[in-house]
Design a protein around this motif. Structure first.
Motif: not given
Ligand code: PLP
Length: 357
Positions: A75-77, A150, A170, A193-194
């Protein structure tokens, strides 16, 4: 199936043709006689997927092979720690802008690896604006920003001038939602996933020259170099989410970023317009910093919040509750959401005003 108007913030709406392509590939993939879920990631058919996905990302971004395109997990995390682990060396400092919960998480992780300077923050104003007009120390290892917040519904519409400092971003919730000069950025990441695909894969695009800066001894999986040198196939990549992302990338390319941007602007303009017109609702974020992707709004009759959400559900509009930390409402208008969905929501808002205004 009665398909709903999907306003969820993530995982989020995907284009119908992408879902159909994904279904077909689960049954049988690319003439292999096997399901996409069964094939080897080293097969010719899947290597072609990786090659095309990487090439499409560069094409859409207008970048060349000076950039590496990676498809990673976690994930982005996971990028919150992988970025400083690779690029914040001993004795250096990294600069961050704190524009919301995700930015704050990135800052917290970076502090594990070295000196972090938060150049600007909107935290004391409940993250209702994008911090601007701060000085960027030119010896910083990088400047990290979050293009679209978000949860709070704020978005950069003007980029900070980082000078010679590498700009990292990000872009999880607004990747490929508008035309951008992507060459301003040295590193971009986005959880799929967005706006890009299903959960399970994270896109990372970075300037290859950055890879020479890494000094720390790191496990192979946590080094960008490993993934860049192995075409994101050092280990088994998330085959299915990558394939669905490829289908979305094709859909984006076929529509064109200009058309996508125009439709996103139209959707956001319509909804913000209704929020301004409707006596029952207001938007907490001011015009300049408003997100086109996540439209945050509230009602002047908070005692009727759940009534409004129920009315939305009855009208097949789902995913409109605000983030659990922010409350109110949030309509996520990602690329695949059509104008008709925004119009359906506006209808519910008008009825609500007739009944309760
Ligand atoms: C949803 C989101 C994240 C976290 O993403 P994961 O894939 O769940 O780790 C990080 N940064 C932004 C801007 C987000 O919208």
């Amino acid at each position: 199936m009665n398909k709903k108007h999907n306003f969820y913030a993530g995982p989020a709406i995907l284009p119908a043709e992408v879902l159909e392509g994904a279904q077909a590939a689960i049954r049988e993939f690319g003439g292999t006689g096997l399901s996409l879920l069964e094939i080897s990631h080293r097969s010719k058919a899947f290597e072609a997927v990786m090659d095309e996905a990487g090439a499409l990302v560069l094409e859409l971004m207008g970048l060349d092979s000076n950039y590496a395109v990676l498809f990673l997990t976690g994930g982005a995390s996971s990028q919150f720690y992988m970025v400083p682990m690779n690029f914040l060396n001993e004795g250096e400092r990294a600069c961050y802008v704190n524009s919301g919960v995700w930015a704050a998480k990135a800052i917290k992780e970076a502090a594990l690896f070295g000196r972090v300077e938060v150049l600007a923050s909107s935290e004391s104003s409940a993250f209702q604006f994008i911090p601007k007009d701060f000085a960027i120390p030119q010896d910083a290892a990088y400047l990290h920003i979050t293009s679209n917040n978000t949860i709070y519904g704020t978005q950069y519409h003007r980029w900070p001038d980082a000078g010679d400092v590498p700009l990292f971003c990000d872009m999880s919730s607004d990747i490929f939602s508008r035309r951008l000069d992507f060459s301003k950025f040295s590193l971009i990441y986005a959880g799929a996933q967005k706006n890009l695909g299903p959960a399970g894969v994270t896109l990372v695009v970075l300037r290859r020259s950055l890879l020479d800066r890494v000094q720390r001894k790191l496990p192979a999986m946590l080094q960008y170099r490993t993934h860049a040198e192995n075409g994101s196939m050092y280990n088994t990549p998330p085959v299915f989410p990558i394939y669905v992302s490829l289908l979305t990338l094709r859909w984006i390319r076929n529509r064109g970023l200009d058309a996508i941007e125009a439709q996103n602007l139209e959707k956001a303009t319509r909804l913000y317009g209704e929020i301004a017109r409707n006596s029952c609702f207001y938007a907490p974020v001011a015009g300049d910093d408003r997100s086109w992707m996540n439209i945050v709004f509230r009602t002047s009759r908070p005692e009727l919040e759940s009534v409004f959400l129920d009315r939305c559900k009855e009208a097949n509009c789902v995913g409109l509750a605000g983030h659990r930390s922010a409350g109110g409402f949030r309509a996520s208008l990602y690329n695949a959401l059509g104008l008709e969905s925004v119009d359906a929501l506006i209808q519910v808002m008008r009825e609500f005003e007739r009944l309760h205004g």
